[in-house]
Design a protein around this motif. Structure first.
Motif, PDB file in Angstrom:
ATOM      1  N   PRO A   1      -0.636   6.544  -5.052  1.00  0.00           N
ATOM      2  CA  PRO A   1      -2.025   6.883  -4.689  1.00  0.00           C
ATOM      3  C   PRO A   1      -2.938   6.634  -5.879  1.00  0.00           C
ATOM      4  N   ARG A   2      -4.019   5.958  -5.667  1.00  0.00           N
ATOM      5  CA  ARG A   2      -4.904   5.598  -6.780  1.00  0.00           C
ATOM      6  C   ARG A   2      -5.707   6.787  -7.288  1.00  0.00           C
ATOM      7  N   GLU A   3      -5.703   7.888  -6.547  1.00  0.00           N
ATOM      8  CA  GLU A   3      -6.296   9.114  -7.063  1.00  0.00           C
ATOM      9  C   GLU A   3      -5.573   9.600  -8.314  1.00  0.00           C
ATOM     10  N   MET A   4      -4.360   9.076  -8.517  1.00  0.00           N
ATOM     11  CA  MET A   4      -3.562   9.495  -9.667  1.00  0.00           C
ATOM     12  C   MET A   4      -4.258   9.199 -10.988  1.00  0.00           C
ATOM     13  N   PHE A   5      -5.041   8.136 -11.050  1.00  0.00           N
ATOM     14  CA  PHE A   5      -5.635   7.728 -12.320  1.00  0.00           C
ATOM     15  C   PHE A   5      -6.765   8.656 -12.753  1.00  0.00           C
ATOM     16  N   PRO A   6      -7.714   9.055 -11.888  1.00  0.00           N
ATOM     17  CA  PRO A   6      -8.678  10.081 -12.295  1.00  0.00           C
ATOM     18  C   PRO A   6      -8.022  11.429 -12.586  1.00  0.00           C
TER      19      PRO A   6
ATOM     20  N   VAL B   1      -0.430  12.763  -4.960  1.00  0.00           N
ATOM     21  CA  VAL B   1      -0.408  12.715  -6.420  1.00  0.00           C
ATOM     22  C   VAL B   1       0.519  13.790  -6.972  1.00  0.00           C
ATOM     23  N   VAL B   2       0.439  14.981  -6.413  1.00  0.00           N
ATOM     24  CA  VAL B   2       1.310  16.071  -6.845  1.00  0.00           C
ATOM     25  C   VAL B   2       2.768  15.727  -6.562  1.00  0.00           C
TER      26      VAL B   2
ATOM     27  N   GLY C   1       3.012  12.277 -14.893  1.00  0.00           N
ATOM     28  CA  GLY C   1       3.324  12.698 -16.254  1.00  0.00           C
ATOM     29  C   GLY C   1       3.507  11.519 -17.194  1.00  0.00           C
ATOM     30  N   MET C   2       4.134  10.447 -16.714  1.00  0.00           N
ATOM     31  CA  MET C   2       4.329   9.256 -17.532  1.00  0.00           C
ATOM     32  C   MET C   2       2.992   8.606 -17.870  1.00  0.00           C
ATOM     33  N   LEU C   3       2.093   8.577 -16.902  1.00  0.00           N
ATOM     34  CA  LEU C   3       0.772   7.994 -17.128  1.00  0.00           C
ATOM     35  C   LEU C   3      -0.026   8.810 -18.141  1.00  0.00           C
ATOM     36  N   VAL C   4       0.072  10.132 -18.051  1.00  0.00           N
ATOM     37  CA  VAL C   4      -0.627  11.006 -18.996  1.00  0.00           C
ATOM     38  C   VAL C   4      -0.082  10.808 -20.404  1.00  0.00           C
ATOM     39  N   ARG C   5       1.237  10.778 -20.541  1.00  0.00           N
ATOM     40  CA  ARG C   5       1.839  10.607 -21.865  1.00  0.00           C
ATOM     41  C   ARG C   5       1.443   9.268 -22.483  1.00  0.00           C
ATOM     42  N   ASN C   6       1.427   8.216 -21.680  1.00  0.00           N
ATOM     43  CA  ASN C   6       1.065   6.902 -22.202  1.00  0.00           C
ATOM     44  C   ASN C   6      -0.385   6.876 -22.665  1.00  0.00           C
TER      45      ASN C   6
ATOM     46  N   PRO D   1       0.826  -1.207   0.000  1.00  0.00           N
ATOM     47  CA  PRO D   1       0.000   0.000   0.000  1.00  0.00           C
ATOM     48  C   PRO D   1       0.862   1.260   0.000  1.00  0.00           C
ATOM     49  N   ALA D   2       0.356   2.305  -0.640  1.00  0.00           N
ATOM     50  CA  ALA D   2       1.078   3.571  -0.727  1.00  0.00           C
ATOM     51  C   ALA D   2       0.279   4.660  -0.037  1.00  0.00           C
ATOM     52  N   ALA D   3       0.960   5.766   0.220  1.00  0.00           N
ATOM     53  CA  ALA D   3       0.271   6.919   0.776  1.00  0.00           C
ATOM     54  C   ALA D   3      -0.777   7.407  -0.215  1.00  0.00           C
ATOM     55  N   THR D   4      -1.864   7.932   0.300  1.00  0.00           N
ATOM     56  CA  THR D   4      -2.967   8.340  -0.552  1.00  0.00           C
ATOM     57  C   THR D   4      -3.185   9.843  -0.453  1.00  0.00           C
ATOM     58  N   GLY D   5      -4.056  10.348  -1.312  1.00  0.00           N
ATOM     59  CA  GLY D   5      -4.419  11.757  -1.265  1.00  0.00           C
ATOM     60  C   GLY D   5      -3.936  12.512  -2.488  1.00  0.00           C
ATOM     61  N   LEU D   6      -4.639  13.599  -2.808  1.00  0.00           N
ATOM     62  CA  LEU D   6      -4.286  14.414  -3.967  1.00  0.00           C
ATOM     63  C   LEU D   6      -2.926  15.080  -3.782  1.00  0.00           C
TER      64      LEU D   6
END
Length: 308
Positions: free
Chosen positions: A133-138, A37-38, A45-50, A29-34
């Protein structure tokens, strides 16, 4: 290997491809929260580019489609509404720009909302492998929506400049406020619906159905004054309680108003009173909803991997 990913510097995982990350063992598990994400913005950025590259993978024109499609859409609406049926003649000057400006805002919101809703399910292989953090995907889908909205804004600017539009501080502030409102609201809904979609796939269909109503519940295909004239001031006030109606009016204030012969007179007729005040209040409410949505997301995300 998962331990090396957690402890490595930001530059190291940024060099890995998403396919390599998908092959990693289950991550702790990883730390969560917006805010987290920052902090992990290199991976964001890598996820957005992909995501952007995968959309145009296998096409000849590639990213040029992001310009070609909105350009064709604008020409079609111009020919249909302004040339064929003369929509807006005598009442709405430059109706095609009035319409397309609204389309830009609606596109950004609906892609943020729908993309965010499906983001967890579509990235199931990454969610169980990456300690992020899974908030990264939205959030990534919101940034992808913003990237695809840029070509639409450029297409919108071309006829605006040709008709004498010039950027002004008030108009740019209005457009920025409108996009901020749509981003905050779309991300808040995307967070809640994304985790709901993990538990029940019908949630994505509900989101798609809701976004269909957005097109007809904002002053895009018709002016705001039509609502006031047909139904009266009381109904118009309820109509303006729709945050997306406010966001569309704000972008129209930023671009469409400046293309008319008398911008001040057009704004006085077609823009409601207290436009900025209402927009700021709705932005504040949307930010509160975003905080609440993140808390709901945090309470449910622990069950996400097993549900996927």
């Amino acid at each position: 290997m998962s331990e090396r990913l957690v402890s490595s510097t930001p530059a190291e995982p940024a060099r890995r491809t998403l396919s390599e990350l998908e092959s990693l063992p289950l991550a702790p598990p990883a730390a969560t929260g917006l805010r987290e994400v920052v902090r992990r913005r290199y991976l964001l950025g890598m996820l957005v580019r992909n995501t952007i590259q995968s959309r145009y993978q296998g096409t000849v024109l590639g990213w040029l489609w992001s310009y070609l499609q909105p350009a064709i859409r604008f020409c079609m609406f111009y020919f249909l509404f302004q040339v064929m049926i003369g929509r807006g003649e005598g009442t709405i000057e430059n109706f095609a720009i009035h319409l397309f400006a609204g389309m830009v805002m609606v596109h950004f919101f609906t892609e943020t909302f729908n993309g965010g809703t499906q983001s967890l399910v579509q990235n199931r292989s990454l969610i169980t492998k990456l300690p992020v953090p899974r908030e990264m995907f939205p959030v990534a889908r919101m940034l992808v929506a913003a990237w695809h909205t840029i070509p639409m804004i450029i297409i919108l600017l071309v006829p605006c400049i040709a008709l004498g539009w010039r950027p002004d501080l008030v108009g740019m502030a209005a457009a920025l406020l409108g996009f901020s409102l749509a981003a905050a609201l779309g991300l808040a809904l995307g967070l809640v619906f994304s985790v709901g979609n993990v538990f029940m796939r019908d949630v994505s269909k509900i989101a798609q159905t809701l976004t269909q109503f957005v097109t007809f519940s904002v002053p895009m295909m018709y002016p705001f004054t039509l609502v006031d004239t047909r139904f009266g001031g009381d109904v118009a006030n309820y109509y303006l309680a729709n945050p997306m109606a406010e966001a569309v009016l704000l972008i129209q204030r930023g671009f469409w108003i400046g293309t008319t012969a008398d911008p001040e007179a057009t704004a006085a007729v077609h823009m409601p009173d207290h436009l900025f005040t209402r927009g700021l209040i709705m932005l504040a409410v949307s930010l509160v909803l975003l905080v609440l949505a993140q808390r709901v997301f945090a309470r449910l995300e622990a069950k996400v991997p097993e549900r996927l």
